[in-house]
Design a protein around this motif. Structure first.
Motif, PDB file in Angstrom:
ATOM      1  N   PRO A 646     -74.621 116.363  -1.345  1.00 29.58           N
ATOM      2  CA  PRO A 646     -73.966 115.685  -2.506  1.00 29.58           C
ATOM      3  C   PRO A 646     -74.347 114.463  -2.689  1.00 29.58           C
ATOM      4  N   GLN A 647     -74.679 114.025  -3.932  1.00 30.04           N
ATOM      5  CA  GLN A 647     -74.962 112.467  -3.860  1.00 30.04           C
ATOM      6  C   GLN A 647     -73.816 111.722  -4.217  1.00 30.04           C
ATOM      7  N   ARG A 648     -73.343 110.822  -3.100  1.00 31.96           N
ATOM      8  CA  ARG A 648     -72.125 110.170  -3.255  1.00 31.96           C
ATOM      9  C   ARG A 648     -71.995 109.099  -2.313  1.00 31.96           C
ATOM     10  N   ARG A 649     -71.263 108.049  -2.254  1.00 36.87           N
ATOM     11  CA  ARG A 649     -70.998 107.278  -1.208  1.00 36.87           C
ATOM     12  C   ARG A 649     -69.661 107.229  -0.875  1.00 36.87           C
ATOM     13  N   LEU A 650     -69.289 107.602   0.108  1.00 41.82           N
ATOM     14  CA  LEU A 650     -67.885 107.917   0.946  1.00 41.82           C
ATOM     15  C   LEU A 650     -67.242 106.743   0.891  1.00 41.82           C
ATOM     16  N   GLY A 651     -66.050 106.649   0.159  1.00 39.30           N
ATOM     17  CA  GLY A 651     -65.187 105.409   0.612  1.00 39.30           C
ATOM     18  C   GLY A 651     -64.387 105.772   1.720  1.00 39.30           C
ATOM     19  N   ALA A 652     -63.360 104.816   2.159  1.00 40.11           N
ATOM     20  CA  ALA A 652     -62.658 104.717   3.576  1.00 40.11           C
ATOM     21  C   ALA A 652     -61.778 105.769   3.483  1.00 40.11           C
ATOM     22  N   ALA A 653     -61.061 106.072   2.275  1.00 35.31           N
ATOM     23  CA  ALA A 653     -59.928 107.079   2.099  1.00 35.31           C
ATOM     24  C   ALA A 653     -60.728 108.629   2.243  1.00 35.31           C
ATOM     25  N   GLU A 654     -61.772 108.670   1.807  1.00 33.85           N
ATOM     26  CA  GLU A 654     -62.611 109.958   1.836  1.00 33.85           C
ATOM     27  C   GLU A 654     -63.010 110.077   3.357  1.00 33.85           C
ATOM     28  N   ARG A 655     -63.588 109.018   3.950  1.00 33.00           N
ATOM     29  CA  ARG A 655     -63.744 109.420   5.347  1.00 33.00           C
ATOM     30  C   ARG A 655     -62.675 109.560   6.261  1.00 33.00           C
ATOM     31  N   ALA A 656     -61.566 109.179   5.958  1.00 33.32           N
ATOM     32  CA  ALA A 656     -60.215 109.312   6.866  1.00 33.32           C
ATOM     33  C   ALA A 656     -59.957 110.869   6.692  1.00 33.32           C
ATOM     34  N   ARG A 657     -59.973 111.241   5.423  1.00 33.69           N
ATOM     35  CA  ARG A 657     -59.842 112.746   5.210  1.00 33.69           C
ATOM     36  C   ARG A 657     -60.543 113.775   5.937  1.00 33.69           C
ATOM     37  N   ILE A 658     -61.853 113.206   5.978  1.00 31.05           N
ATOM     38  CA  ILE A 658     -63.027 113.962   6.743  1.00 31.05           C
ATOM     39  C   ILE A 658     -62.482 114.027   8.286  1.00 31.05           C
ATOM     40  N   ILE A 659     -62.173 113.037   8.576  1.00 29.81           N
ATOM     41  CA  ILE A 659     -61.629 112.981  10.096  1.00 29.81           C
ATOM     42  C   ILE A 659     -60.381 113.906  10.432  1.00 29.81           C
ATOM     43  N   THR A 660     -59.315 113.804   9.372  1.00 26.70           N
ATOM     44  CA  THR A 660     -58.118 114.371   9.427  1.00 26.70           C
ATOM     45  C   THR A 660     -58.429 115.943   9.332  1.00 26.70           C
ATOM     46  N   GLY A 661     -59.583 116.150   8.811  1.00 25.82           N
ATOM     47  CA  GLY A 661     -59.881 117.574   8.892  1.00 25.82           C
ATOM     48  C   GLY A 661     -60.321 118.283   7.636  1.00 25.82           C
ATOM     49  N   GLY A 662     -59.958 117.854   6.246  1.00 27.06           N
ATOM     50  CA  GLY A 662     -60.355 118.362   5.136  1.00 27.06           C
ATOM     51  C   GLY A 662     -60.253 117.562   3.907  1.00 27.06           C
ATOM     52  N   TYR A 663     -60.965 117.921   2.780  1.00 28.88           N
ATOM     53  CA  TYR A 663     -60.584 117.234   1.529  1.00 28.88           C
ATOM     54  C   TYR A 663     -60.964 118.072   0.390  1.00 28.88           C
ATOM     55  N   TRP A 664     -60.586 117.873  -0.890  1.00 31.84           N
ATOM     56  CA  TRP A 664     -60.951 118.644  -1.877  1.00 31.84           C
ATOM     57  C   TRP A 664     -62.274 118.160  -2.349  1.00 31.84           C
ATOM     58  N   LEU A 665     -63.248 119.206  -2.329  1.00 30.01           N
ATOM     59  CA  LEU A 665     -64.430 118.909  -3.036  1.00 30.01           C
ATOM     60  C   LEU A 665     -64.398 119.043  -4.127  1.00 30.01           C
ATOM     61  N   LYS A 666     -63.678 120.009  -4.711  1.00 28.28           N
ATOM     62  CA  LYS A 666     -63.051 120.095  -6.096  1.00 28.28           C
ATOM     63  C   LYS A 666     -61.773 120.062  -6.433  1.00 28.28           C
ATOM     64  N   GLN A 667     -61.166 119.191  -6.917  1.00 25.97           N
ATOM     65  CA  GLN A 667     -59.646 118.893  -6.799  1.00 25.97           C
ATOM     66  C   GLN A 667     -58.911 120.132  -7.594  1.00 25.97           C
ATOM     67  N   PRO A 668     -57.989 120.679  -7.197  1.00 28.22           N
ATOM     68  CA  PRO A 668     -57.371 121.931  -8.119  1.00 28.22           C
ATOM     69  C   PRO A 668     -56.547 121.158  -9.191  1.00 28.22           C
ATOM     70  N   ALA A 669     -56.277 122.034 -10.137  1.00 26.03           N
ATOM     71  CA  ALA A 669     -55.377 121.420 -11.270  1.00 26.03           C
ATOM     72  C   ALA A 669     -53.763 121.673 -10.456  1.00 26.03           C
ATOM     73  N   GLU A 670     -53.116 120.738 -11.231  1.00 20.99           N
ATOM     74  CA  GLU A 670     -51.665 121.011 -10.539  1.00 20.99           C
ATOM     75  C   GLU A 670     -51.086 122.559 -11.029  1.00 20.99           C
ATOM     76  N   GLY A 671     -50.489 123.196 -10.160  1.00 20.87           N
ATOM     77  CA  GLY A 671     -50.174 124.642 -10.188  1.00 20.87           C
ATOM     78  C   GLY A 671     -51.478 125.544 -10.423  1.00 20.87           C
ATOM     79  N   ALA A 672     -52.329 125.129  -9.671  1.00 18.85           N
ATOM     80  CA  ALA A 672     -53.529 126.008  -9.739  1.00 18.85           C
ATOM     81  C   ALA A 672     -53.379 127.393  -9.076  1.00 18.85           C
ATOM     82  N   GLU A 673     -53.962 128.547  -9.581  1.00 13.97           N
ATOM     83  CA  GLU A 673     -53.634 129.973  -9.047  1.00 13.97           C
ATOM     84  C   GLU A 673     -54.496 130.338  -7.742  1.00 13.97           C
ATOM     85  N   LEU A 674     -55.479 129.513  -7.523  1.00  9.65           N
ATOM     86  CA  LEU A 674     -56.326 129.920  -6.749  1.00  9.65           C
ATOM     87  C   LEU A 674     -57.267 128.813  -6.057  1.00  9.65           C
TER      88      LEU A 674
END
Ligand SMILES: Cc1ncc(C[n+]2csc(CCOP(=O)(O)OP(=O)(O)O)c2C)c(N)n1
Ligand SMILES: [Mg+2]
Length: 809
Positions: A646-674
């Motif tokens: 991915p062509q991106r610059r990770l910010g501190a919050a994103e890095r923190a989520r990587i360390i905590t174990g996971g992040y949305w690469l593609k954020q789901p919509a509210e109430g997503a079915e899948l």
């Protein structure tokens, strides 16, 4: 001789005799205390579960003399010792006499929070140097600890004024059946290790039986061929004197030829049996009948069991005779259960003195009621004299022997290799090669090691810049001969890579030693070990051992999974993600992208160096489940499969989520079915499936799990916190999954066992279709194998359809 010299030598002889008497008194006390500690735990603590508490009186008695000599006389504060697991009560008794162990802990031996069954660095309070328990591992540990001591010493990294010591293993003879001991012996020889003593408690008994007679001739030769000095401690002073008398030679021959089983049986049976056998076999030898007539039963037994391992004078002489740093193996002849009623009996391993036997033992030790724990009760010497002696014991002179070392400062950010497409393994190699360029404190303390897979796990760039560690400088012959090669393998004491032969047990034992350098030697090291991921299982017990001791290291398993396609089934790891989750003391990650990897590595070097003083994270009250406060080791499961980055610059919050174990690469919509959830190198397949799906189901999410282990651990912690009355405790994974519809479908996928991610369904009650690999691998190419094991984009889409269908039913 001048009269002054005569006086002095008389004076020092008197001192030697005094020393012996004091040590003899302490030896008796050590045997009493160790036996009593076990007896107390089994007979005087109320049993609530009907289980036998256990403990090993016979194994302890076997080492009482040798350990008395070592701890009260021979050892120095800088020495480090691995005590045979079943001699733990002797160790605790000695520390009690030295003032380093409490009576409460001894009374709670094998109970919750009490002195441990087997010496434990992490659970015992009395300055255990190396944990033991799984036989053979503590033995090997001493050899690798010595290598690490050389590593820091030759680089001038030992703290000012700190001396190098001997690494001593007290070895049960049956421990020598464990193959890892020989792996370590050979590796030690290659590295020319020094300052190692292995004291073999040669009682010729194991758990089940008596050890075969022919074994020790071989073991002797084996040590010799590895460059070790072998010192046999066979006969005590009484026997040595008897051998000099008429008939002595015949007596010596008889004992030398006596099979182990018979000798053990006679030790148990006592004087009448000795007489019968000696008369039958040697009755015609001049001097023997005389000898037998002269000795009463007690004296005859004392003579025939006078093996050097129970003769303080002989033991002190043998230890005292070693003045250089050549590795030395002492084969100390001993008797299992020496001084106890079941001495020599082949079934004595787990044997305990019964109440009557203990009463008799108490009488012989002159211990009155209520005096069981009194350090000096029943001894012949005045208490003040013994106290003064104990106060001057050299081993104890500097107090607690565990060091602390300041954390090594880390750069704010780590190199993040760029490239359109890259594998995590390649990224790992590039990050290390980049770190190697700079003279930072981190680069100085980084040390790498690998069991013959240095180049194929991508450490080549690092090694080219930092060199290979060897006690002696050696030139790179290929380079000197101008043979073209990408690898520059110069060897010297400055080198920072320790090359091992192919033995994963050795890798993990070395990581254990490197990862305790701050505590053992006062010098912080930051070790990284690499191996092929499937062979984590080869070294698993040693890995567990390293973690149990709280050693701090990074282990990189690469390549991993079926993505190692052409290599075939035996090289494709399936279970390692679950091992990573289940192994205590090890935080496991399986990143997909190189910027994630750089983030994790930067964090890992910090995590490695944490201890109780770290502020930690207080989001989850009442639990330290995640170990964020006290730190631990780190396992990275990496792949050789190139992925578009991915062509991106990770910010501190994103890095923190990587360390905590996971992040949305593609954020789901509210109430997503899948949502599709992936870990590691199948990111490409997951992304492809998501892209196809997004046309029909625009709200679907794509969740990157960088650490199933940490997500799961934090979730467990939150559950526990809520169970214990902290209703607001919440974990990252709960927040991550919160936007999804309550009945959304989750499709999880990784190149490893599907259970690694399958638990995610329990977090918010979502239905899960868990994809992964459950069977031995196959050779093939990646598309073939992804399809065969159903972890490709098509299979993910099939699972999405099934998930949505199940939802509508
Ligand atoms: C890896 C491993 N396997 C099995 C055991 C169980 N076990 C404990 S002690 C022992 C025999 C030990 O004999 P030895 O080393 O001669 O010690 P001794 O009790 O004779 O002093 C066994 C098999 C263990 N602790 N570790
Ligand atoms: Mg034994």
């Amino acid at each position: 001789m001048s009269s002054a010299t005569a006086e002095r030598s008389e004076g020092s002889e008197a001192t030697a005799a005094q020393r012996l008497r004091r040590l003899e008194a302490l030896q008796r006390k050590v045997l009493w205390l160790s036996s009593w500690t076990i007896h107390n735990a089994n007979h005087l603590r109320a049993s609530r579960d009907g289980l036998k508490v256990g403990g090993h009186q016979a194994s302890s008695a076997s080492l009482a003399t040798l350990m008395t000599a070592l701890y009260f006389d021979v050892l120095r504060p800088e020495d480090r010792v691995a005590v045979k697991p079943h001699a733990s009560p002797v160790f605790h008794a000695i520390q009690y006499l030295l003032g380093n162990q409490t009576r409460e802990n001894l009374e709670a031996f094998r109970g919750f929070g009490g002195a441990q069954s087997y010496p434990s660095r992490t659970k015992d309070a009395d300055d255990v140097d190396f944990s033991t328990g799984s036989v053979g591992l503590g033995v090997a540990m001493t050899s690798f600890a010595s290598l690490v001591q050389d590593y820091v010493d030759l680089k001038g990294l030992l703290p000012e004024g700190r001396r190098t010591g001997r690494m001593v293993a007290l070895v049960g003879d049956a421990e020598l059946d464990e193959g890892n001991v020989y792996e370590a012996l050979l590796e030690g020889w290659k590295h020319d290790v020094r300052n190692v003593w292995w004291v073999i408690d040669y009682n010729r008994q194991s758990l089940d039986s008596v050890v075969t007679d022919r074994l020790f001739g071989q073991i002797d030769k084996l040590f010799d061929s590895m460059g070790w000095r072998v010192v046999a401690l066979k006969y005590g002073k009484k026997l040595q004197a008897a051998f000099a008398e008429p008939g002595g030679e015949a007596l010596r021959r008889w004992i030398d030829d006596c099979p182990n089983s018979l000798y053990s049986a006679l030790v148990f049976s006592g004087a009448a049996a000795w007489r019968r056998h000696l008369l039958a076999d040697l009755g015609e030898e001049p001097g023997i009948r005389d000898l037998l007539e002269r000795l009463d039963d007690e004296a005859l037994e004392a003579l025939m069991t006078n093996l050097a391992g129970h003769d303080l004078e002989a033991v002190l002489e043998a230890f005292g005779s070693i003045r250089d740093d050549r590795p030395t193996c002492f084969i100390a002849y001993t008797i299992k259960g020496f001084g106890l009623p079941f001495a020599g009996h082949k079934d004595n391993h787990a044997g305990l003195m019964n109440v009557e036997q203990m009463a008799e033992f108490r009488r012989r030790n002159r211990i009155g009621d209520g005096e069981e724990w009194a350090p000096f009760a029943g001894l012949d010497l005045p208490e003040e004299e013994l106290r003064a002696f104990l106060d001057r014991v050299p081993f104890n002179a500097e107090g607690r022997r565990r060091y602390r070392a300041e954390p090594v400062p880390l750069p704010e950010a780590f190199p993040e290799p760029t490239g359109a497409s890259m594998s995590t393994q390649e990224g790992f190699g590039k990050i290390l090669a980049e770190l190697a360029r700079e003279d930072t404190p981190l680069a100085e303390r980084l040390v790498t090691t690998s069991p013959d897979v240095t180049v194929s796990t991508n450490l080549g760039g690092w090694v080219n810049r930092r060199g290979i560690f060897d006690r002696h400088p050696r030139e790179d012959v290929f380079r000197a001969e101008k043979v073209v090669s990408a690898q520059r393998w110069s060897m010297s004491p400055e080198g920072q890579h320790i090359e091992l032969g192919i033995a994963e047990n050795n890798l993990f034992t070395l990581l254990a030693a490197l990862g305790l350098s701050h505590s053992l030697f006062g010098t912080r090291l930051l070790p990284i070990g690499t191996l092929y991921d499937p062979f984590v299982q080869r070294g698993l017990d040693a890995l567990n051992y390293a973690c149990y001791q709280d050693a701090r290291f990074i282990v990189v398993g690469t390549p991993a999974g079926i993505t190692l396609a052409p290599e075939g089934g035996a090289h494709q790891s399936v279970a390692t993600p679950l091992i990573g989750m289940a192994q205590d003391g090890l935080a496991s990650f399986e990143p997909a992208y190189v910027d994630e990897l750089a983030t994790i590595l930067r964090w890992a070097f910090d995590y490695l160096q944490r201890d109780e003083s770290h502020p930690g994270h207080d989001a989850l009250p009442g639990t330290d489940w995640l170990r964020d406060a006290k730190g631990g080791s780190v396992y990275l499961r990496l792949s050789t499969l190139s992925l578009a980055q991915p062509q991106r610059r990770l910010g501190a919050a994103e890095r923190a989520r990587i360390i905590t174990g996971g992040y949305w690469l593609k954020q789901p919509a509210e109430g997503a079915e899948l949502a599709i959830v992936y870990s590691g190198a199948v990111a490409g397949q997951a992304l492809a499936a998501w892209e196809q799906l997004a046309e029909e189901l625009p709200g679907a999410g794509l969740l990157a799990v960088t650490s199933a282990d940490r997500l799961n651990a934090e979730w467990s912690a939150a559950l526990q916190a809520r169970q214990q009355g902290h209703p607001r405790a919440e974990s990252h994974v709960e927040q991550l999954l919160a936007p999804l519809a309550r009945d959304a479908a989750l499709v999880t996928v990784l190149d490893g066992h599907p259970t690694t991610l399958g638990w995610l369904g329990s977090v918010q009650g979502h239905r899960v279709q868990a994809l992964g690999v459950e069977h031995f691998g196959q050779s093939g190419d990646v598309p073939d194998l992804h399809r065969h094991y159903r972890i490709d984009a098509d299979a993910i889409l099939d699972a999405c359809a099934a998930g949505l269908l199940a939802r509508r039913r």
